[in-house]
Design a protein around this motif. Structure first.
Motif: not given
Length: 476
Positions: A142-166
């Motif tokens: 359960i604790v390390y589930l947060g690790f994986g969800l953090g990777t999920f969240f931050y990958t999408l957030l970084a992509t949205m911020l750097v390359n929003p127009a794809n």
């Protein structure tokens, strides 16, 4: 006095949120091309091959600082330690946004955050074990589930911020037998602002995790937090108390003679070397794929957002894998679980190139997710089996060695990617990685029951920590 279930569960939830911040470490495969493109604005000779050194060294720093987390939390309190090191992590990432040279970026984005994440990482899991000592695998999952969800969240957030127009990466650079596509300066110039936003989220989520985690003191002899329902206050039930006392003795309050003697005996055992060699060989490919899945995929699927989504779902697969394998290893024999993981990685190694070359993200994506899923199991089942074999006190130290071995594997994957890959190309390199992953299977299948039994010398086992089983089930 007994501790309510809500308070005990809140500690696990705090560990979960703290791990979300730590999960930002694993976004490297999805964002490294952005960072490399950004630094190429100041040095056109800079390449992704050099940038990727940040990932294994973050991992190394994380593991170097992990043993100090418990000792610091014992002395200063879990909440304060998490507050301080999450804040230092965020400030360092914020400072990295102002760098124009790789080595300052390397220091501020990789080295300092790696050390901070390592201190926090150890506390989050062990704090949950204090309140749920009979469900260690579940708590870790359960604790390390947060690790994986953090990777999920931050990958999408970084992509949205750097390359929003794809936008597609259009700067083509041929490096040996590998072609790498970098982003133009108008896209890369968004990296600094992205790093500042990421650092702000570290503060918010990290502080939330710190507020939820509260362990008054790790010494179970002075607190009755485990006096709940049928749980008895016994040393054998509390991994954290033993870990803390072991670190306490390590820093000089008790004699280190016994500890050093037992650790040396453990290192000379067959069990130790089988775990060390097998863990190294079965994780090299996973680390390689984790850092290169996007740059490799861009050769055939020139859709940045799609590949970021693939990486994000890979993170979900990793999070689920950490949780899933933690539950499974509580029920089944370690060797059976480990063999399934290796076979999954072997099939993924065979399929990743055809899937990428098809230019079909619906084929490439599931293979990447499968790699993340099977790779994640190592970080749950190896700590569990190490403690089972060597006991809570000494297993803490042996697990540190085994875990650091994964850093070595990560570093070797970087060396392979930066040296061999440009010389021999992806296809030939995948064949080499496939052969490396076969070695653990060969080691396991040449062992008979008597050899497996000798992997579990009784003088390493702490009476009462785990029930003694028959030789053929010693990995249960």
């Amino acid at each position: 006095m007994p501790v309510s279930f809500i308070k005990r569960a809140s500690v696990v939830a705090g560990g979960f949120f703290s791990q979300v911040i730590l999960g930002a470490f694993y976004i490297w495969g999805g964002v490294s091309i952005y960072f490399a493109s950004h630094l190429r604005q100041y040095d056109k000779s800079f390449s992704i091959a050099l940038a990727n050194i940040a990932f294994p060294f973050t991992d190394i720093c994380l593991h170097l600082s992990m043993p100090f987390g418990v000792a610091l939390a014992e002395r200063f309190g879990t909440r304060l330690v998490i507050f301080v090191f999450v804040t230092i992590d965020a400030i360092s990432v914020f400072l990295s946004s102002y760098t124009t040279t790789f080595w300052f970026f390397f220091l501020s984005y990789a080295i300092v955050p790696g050390l901070c994440k390592g201190v926090v990482n150890m506390i989050t899991c062990y704090a949950g074990w204090v309140y749920f000592p009979n469900h260690r695998g579940r708590v870790a999952g359960i604790v390390y589930l947060g690790f994986g969800l953090g990777t999920f969240f931050y990958t999408l957030l970084a992509t949205m911020l750097v390359n929003p127009a794809n936008a597609r990466p259009t700067v083509e650079v041929i490096e040996g037998q590998v072609t790498t596509f970098y982003f133009t300066d108008d896209i890369a110039s968004r990296v600094p602002q992205t790093l500042r936003i990421l650092s702000a989220t570290y503060i918010v989520i990290g502080w939330l995790g710190a507020l939820l985690i509260h362990v008054p003191h790790f010494d179970i002899e002075k607190h009755s937090m485990l006096e709940h329902d049928s749980l008895r206050r016994t040393k054998s039930m509390d991994a954290l108390a033993y870990a803390a006392s072991s670190v306490h003795s390590f820093v000089g309050d008790q004699s280190r003679t016994t500890l050093e003697k037992e650790v040396k005996r453990a290192v000379r055992s067959k069990a130790f070397w089988i775990l060390l060699i097998s863990g190294f060989c079965s994780t090299v490919f996973g680390f390689f794929a984790l850092t290169t899945y996007k740059t490799y995929g861009l050769q055939f699927i020139q859709d940045d957002n799609t590949l970021s989504v693939i990486g994000s779902f890979g993170a979900i697969a990793s999070a689920f894998g950490r949780c899933f394998w933690g539950f499974v290893v509580d029920k089944l024999a370690f060797i059976k679980v480990y063999v399934v993981m290796i076979l999954g990685l072997l099939f993924s190694t065979l399929l990743i190139a055809p899937a990428a070359e098809s230019s079909n993200p619906f084929l490439y994506g599931p293979i990447i997710c499968a790699i993340f899923f099977f790779e994640a199991g190592h970080f749950t089942i190896f700590p569990m089996i190490t403690v089972r074999i060597f006991g809570d006190s000494y297993g803490f130290y042996i697990n540190g060695i085994i875990s650091f071995n994964f850093c070595t594997s990560n570093l070797v994957s970087f060396i392979i990617a930066s040296t061999l890959l440009p010389q021999i190309g992806f296809d030939n390199l995948l064949r080499i990685l496939y052969m490396i992953q076969l070695l653990p299977l060969l080691i396991i299948f040449v062992l008979d029951e008597k050899e497996i039994e000798r992997m579990h010398p009784d003088h390493f086992r702490i009476s009462g920590v785990f029930p003694t089983k028959s030789p053929k089930n010693r990995f249960n």
